[in-house]
Design a protein around this motif. Structure first.
Motif, PDB file in Angstrom:
ATOM      1  N   PHE A 213      50.616  39.463 -37.819  1.00  0.00           N
ATOM      2  CA  PHE A 213      49.207  39.410 -37.464  1.00  0.00           C
ATOM      3  C   PHE A 213      48.458  40.504 -38.208  1.00  0.00           C
ATOM      4  CE2 PHE A 213      51.396  37.574 -33.822  1.00  0.00           C
ATOM      5  CZ  PHE A 213      50.661  36.423 -33.608  1.00  0.00           C
ATOM      6  N   GLU A 214      47.413  40.127 -38.910  1.00  0.00           N
ATOM      7  CA  GLU A 214      46.579  41.102 -39.607  1.00  0.00           C
ATOM      8  C   GLU A 214      45.158  41.045 -39.078  1.00  0.00           C
ATOM      9  OE1 GLU A 214      46.934  40.722 -43.785  1.00  0.00           O
ATOM     10  OE2 GLU A 214      49.101  41.007 -43.802  1.00  0.00           O
ATOM     11  N   ARG A 215      45.020  40.666 -37.813  1.00  0.00           N
ATOM     12  CA  ARG A 215      43.700  40.525 -37.198  1.00  0.00           C
ATOM     13  C   ARG A 215      43.232  41.844 -36.618  1.00  0.00           C
ATOM     14  NH1 ARG A 215      38.998  39.745 -36.043  1.00  0.00           N
ATOM     15  NH2 ARG A 215      38.191  37.997 -34.802  1.00  0.00           N
ATOM     16  N   PHE A 216      42.064  42.289 -37.055  1.00  0.00           N
ATOM     17  CA  PHE A 216      41.448  43.433 -36.402  1.00  0.00           C
ATOM     18  C   PHE A 216      39.945  43.217 -36.379  1.00  0.00           C
ATOM     19  CE2 PHE A 216      41.519  44.562 -40.857  1.00  0.00           C
ATOM     20  CZ  PHE A 216      40.307  45.191 -41.074  1.00  0.00           C
ATOM     21  N   LEU A 217      39.303  43.925 -35.492  1.00  0.00           N
ATOM     22  CA  LEU A 217      37.878  43.688 -35.261  1.00  0.00           C
ATOM     23  C   LEU A 217      37.016  44.508 -36.211  1.00  0.00           C
ATOM     24  CD1 LEU A 217      39.277  42.676 -32.647  1.00  0.00           C
ATOM     25  CD2 LEU A 217      37.225  43.343 -31.405  1.00  0.00           C
ATOM     26  N   SER A 218      36.018  43.853 -36.748  1.00  0.00           N
ATOM     27  CA  SER A 218      35.050  44.534 -37.612  1.00  0.00           C
ATOM     28  C   SER A 218      34.068  45.317 -36.738  1.00  0.00           C
ATOM     29  CB  SER A 218      34.293  43.507 -38.454  1.00  0.00           C
ATOM     30  OG  SER A 218      33.505  42.673 -37.604  1.00  0.00           O
ATOM     31  N   ASP A 219      33.211  46.096 -37.366  1.00  0.00           N
ATOM     32  CA  ASP A 219      32.192  46.853 -36.617  1.00  0.00           C
ATOM     33  C   ASP A 219      31.275  45.918 -35.839  1.00  0.00           C
ATOM     34  OD1 ASP A 219      33.259  49.155 -37.626  1.00  0.00           O
ATOM     35  OD2 ASP A 219      31.769  49.402 -39.224  1.00  0.00           O
ATOM     36  N   GLN A 220      30.916  44.791 -36.446  1.00  0.00           N
ATOM     37  CA  GLN A 220      30.041  43.840 -35.762  1.00  0.00           C
ATOM     38  C   GLN A 220      30.737  43.217 -34.549  1.00  0.00           C
ATOM     39  OE1 GLN A 220      30.711  43.831 -39.010  1.00  0.00           O
ATOM     40  NE2 GLN A 220      28.761  44.547 -39.889  1.00  0.00           N
ATOM     41  N   GLU A 221      32.028  42.909 -34.701  1.00  0.00           N
ATOM     42  CA  GLU A 221      32.768  42.328 -33.576  1.00  0.00           C
ATOM     43  C   GLU A 221      32.948  43.342 -32.455  1.00  0.00           C
ATOM     44  OE1 GLU A 221      35.624  38.966 -35.644  1.00  0.00           O
ATOM     45  OE2 GLU A 221      36.158  41.076 -35.894  1.00  0.00           O
ATOM     46  N   LEU A 222      33.177  44.596 -32.815  1.00  0.00           N
ATOM     47  CA  LEU A 222      33.293  45.640 -31.798  1.00  0.00           C
ATOM     48  C   LEU A 222      31.980  45.820 -31.044  1.00  0.00           C
ATOM     49  CD1 LEU A 222      35.412  48.301 -33.716  1.00  0.00           C
ATOM     50  CD2 LEU A 222      36.102  47.041 -31.666  1.00  0.00           C
ATOM     51  N   GLU A 223      30.881  45.674 -31.747  1.00  0.00           N
ATOM     52  CA  GLU A 223      29.574  45.786 -31.090  1.00  0.00           C
ATOM     53  C   GLU A 223      29.390  44.663 -30.071  1.00  0.00           C
ATOM     54  OE1 GLU A 223      24.780  45.979 -32.188  1.00  0.00           O
ATOM     55  OE2 GLU A 223      26.300  45.824 -33.781  1.00  0.00           O
ATOM     56  N   ARG A 224      29.761  43.439 -30.438  1.00  0.00           N
ATOM     57  CA  ARG A 224      29.648  42.317 -29.500  1.00  0.00           C
ATOM     58  C   ARG A 224      30.576  42.519 -28.298  1.00  0.00           C
ATOM     59  NH1 ARG A 224      30.197  38.979 -34.175  1.00  0.00           N
ATOM     60  NH2 ARG A 224      32.122  38.053 -33.333  1.00  0.00           N
ATOM     61  N   LEU A 225      31.747  43.051 -28.569  1.00  0.00           N
ATOM     62  CA  LEU A 225      32.681  43.305 -27.474  1.00  0.00           C
ATOM     63  C   LEU A 225      32.128  44.367 -26.528  1.00  0.00           C
ATOM     64  CD1 LEU A 225      35.406  42.974 -26.097  1.00  0.00           C
ATOM     65  CD2 LEU A 225      36.388  44.576 -27.751  1.00  0.00           C
ATOM     66  N   GLY A 226      31.522  45.414 -27.093  1.00  0.00           N
ATOM     67  CA  GLY A 226      30.926  46.458 -26.256  1.00  0.00           C
ATOM     68  C   GLY A 226      29.822  45.910 -25.373  1.00  0.00           C
ATOM     69  N   ASN A 227      28.983  45.029 -25.919  1.00  0.00           N
ATOM     70  CA  ASN A 227      27.903  44.427 -25.125  1.00  0.00           C
ATOM     71  C   ASN A 227      28.456  43.582 -23.989  1.00  0.00           C
ATOM     72  OD1 ASN A 227      25.981  45.594 -26.805  1.00  0.00           O
ATOM     73  ND2 ASN A 227      25.875  43.807 -28.170  1.00  0.00           N
ATOM     74  N   ALA A 228      29.543  42.808 -24.264  1.00  0.00           N
ATOM     75  CA  ALA A 228      30.153  41.975 -23.227  1.00  0.00           C
ATOM     76  C   ALA A 228      30.776  42.836 -22.127  1.00  0.00           C
ATOM     77  CB  ALA A 228      31.217  41.068 -23.856  1.00  0.00           C
ATOM     78  N   LEU A 229      31.376  43.948 -22.496  1.00  0.00           N
ATOM     79  CA  LEU A 229      31.965  44.836 -21.496  1.00  0.00           C
ATOM     80  C   LEU A 229      30.901  45.521 -20.652  1.00  0.00           C
ATOM     81  CD1 LEU A 229      34.812  46.490 -23.620  1.00  0.00           C
ATOM     82  CD2 LEU A 229      35.099  44.922 -21.694  1.00  0.00           C
ATOM     83  N   ASP A 230      29.799  45.918 -21.271  1.00  0.00           N
ATOM     84  CA  ASP A 230      28.710  46.539 -20.516  1.00  0.00           C
ATOM     85  C   ASP A 230      28.163  45.581 -19.470  1.00  0.00           C
ATOM     86  OD1 ASP A 230      28.894  48.908 -21.855  1.00  0.00           O
ATOM     87  OD2 ASP A 230      27.344  48.433 -23.333  1.00  0.00           O
ATOM     88  N   ALA A 231      28.061  44.285 -19.844  1.00  0.00           N
ATOM     89  CA  ALA A 231      27.551  43.285 -18.910  1.00  0.00           C
ATOM     90  C   ALA A 231      28.526  43.046 -17.758  1.00  0.00           C
ATOM     91  CB  ALA A 231      27.262  41.982 -19.646  1.00  0.00           C
ATOM     92  N   ALA A 232      29.801  43.136 -18.036  1.00  0.00           N
ATOM     93  CA  ALA A 232      30.815  42.870 -17.004  1.00  0.00           C
ATOM     94  C   ALA A 232      31.173  44.096 -16.184  1.00  0.00           C
ATOM     95  CB  ALA A 232      32.086  42.330 -17.661  1.00  0.00           C
ATOM     96  N   ARG A 233      30.698  45.240 -16.589  1.00  0.00           N
ATOM     97  CA  ARG A 233      31.133  46.494 -15.948  1.00  0.00           C
ATOM     98  C   ARG A 233      30.684  46.601 -14.497  1.00  0.00           C
ATOM     99  NH1 ARG A 233      30.730  52.323 -19.040  1.00  0.00           N
ATOM    100  NH2 ARG A 233      31.966  53.528 -17.533  1.00  0.00           N
TER     101      ARG A 233
END
Length: 404
Positions: A213-233
């Protein structure tokens, strides 16, 4: 070779548990006569006055003639008896000593018995998490393996058949893991003198191809993930903090979900049972603040104790499915967060030894699997190198032109 040896030969050939040794009949009134075969000297049928007939074989061993009963003529027919007698006579003449071989085999345990003794000896030396994982594989795939086989009777064909069964049932990963366990067991059997040195049948069994597996998150993907976590927190505060810590520390899921307050030491996590043994995880300011804000519940040493379920959080499956859907990250696994930590560190010129230390890797080769760069960064690096080379070449051409 003695009489018992010859009796063992016959028992081995017929599969009988007991074959009586015959000699001169000393019972009063016992009459018998023996009819010897002209085709096979040493083989005959003994007839008693009662009418009972038994096949016998007679052989010279160590200067003494030994006679052994092959079997009752009502149970064993003449052809079978002659076959056994012929084998007995050949083995006796060649000087083989089956008794020694049988004694040797008696010292070698059945695989099932060796498995028990191996586990009893070795498992206390393993880390608790390793012992738990190995025991699960043992229960599922090893306890019923190689039924009825002695340890030194297991050959490569047996291992391949078992390995294919495990792979088909549990998947490629389970097959590889179980093969590693079996290989270690049989290596130890050689060390303990229960198998010949270099006889491990696992040696040339090809493992299942590992998925890379060579999958890792880009800066843009990390930003979307952060927004989703903030909403679910607000709804799932503990689950959200677990994801944040996985991103910020590069820890394995079990290292965070199994975290205890006794392992939190200021800006460090002093883990007592990680995959590679005890290790220290250094916390950045954000990760430290997240842990500091969590409530400590009296009587519960687990950091992520869920007051709703009255249990510590262990599974993140359903929560992660929801979060990655909200963040539009299809196919991303929780372990990819650890991969991303290493990849971003490498992209920012952290050395592999440093990344390995941060991740708790025992070997640098393991770290190299995680330290990938994305295509954009590779292109940028290639461009920078190309620019430098072009400048050097252009400068060289100018100098040459000037000389001319």
């Amino acid at each position: 070779m003695n009489a018992l040896t010859l009796r063992d030969i016959v028992a081995e050939e017929l599969g009988h548990s007991y074959i009586s040794l015959t000699g001169n009949c000393r019972k009063k009134g016992c009459l018998r006569k023996t009819r010897w075969s002209h085709k096979l000297p040493g083989f005959g049928v003994r007839v008693y006055d009662s009418g009972r007939k038994v096949y016998i074989v007679q052989a010279l061993m160590q200067g003494r003639t030994r006679t052994v009963t092959i079997g009752n003529a009502k149970i064993v027919n003449r052809r079978q008896a002659m076959t056994v007698a012929r084998r007995v006579l050949i083995r006796a003449q060649s000087g083989q000593n089956p008794a020694d071989e049988r004694m040797k085999k008696r010292k070698v345990p059945l695989f099932a018995d060796f498995l028990k003794s191996y586990w009893k000896t070795m498992s206390p030396k393993w880390k608790p998490s390793t012992r738990k994982t190995q025991t699960n594989y043992r229960t599922a795939y090893l306890d019923n393996a190689f039924t009825g086989k002695f340890l030194d009777e297991i050959v490569e064909e047996d291992v391949v058949s078992w390995f294919n069964y495990v792979t088909n049932r549990g998947g490629p990963g389970a097959g590889n893991r179980c093969l590693d366990i079996l290989r270690a067991m049989l290596n130890k059997a050689e060390e303990w003198g229960l198998r010949e040195e270099g006889s491990n049948p696992c040696t040339f069994v090809r493992i299942n191809k590992r998925r890379k597996f060579e999958r890792f998150l880009s800066d843009q993907e990390l930003e979307r993930l952060g927004n989703a976590l903030d909403a679910a927190r607000k709804t799932y505060p503990l689950h959200s903090v677990i994801i944040y810590l996985l991103i910020l520390t590069g820890c394995r899921k079990s290292e965070i979900t199994g975290l205890r307050w006794s392992e939190v030491k200021g800006r460090r996590l002093v883990l007592t049972d990680s995959k590679t043994g005890p290790r220290t995880v250094w916390l950045g300011e954000e990760a430290h603040m997240l842990l500091t804000c969590l409530p400590r519940r009296k009587g519960h040493p687990e950091v992520f104790w869920n007051p709703r379920t009255r249990k510590p959080i262990r599974s993140m499956g359903s929560f992660w499915v929801k979060i990655k859907e909200d963040a539009n990250l299809p196919g991303v696994r929780l372990h990819d967060l650890r991969h991303s930590f290493a990849s971003h560190a490498a992209a920012r010129s952290e050395t592999l030894p440093m990344i390995g230390k941060l991740l708790g890797h025992a070997h640098i080769t393991t770290t190299s699997r995680y330290a990938h760069l994305d295509d954009g960064q590779v292109i940028e690096a290639s461009q920078r190198i190309g620019d430098l080379l072009e400048e050097a070449m252009c400068g060289k051409r100018t100098d040459i032109g000037h000389e001319r």
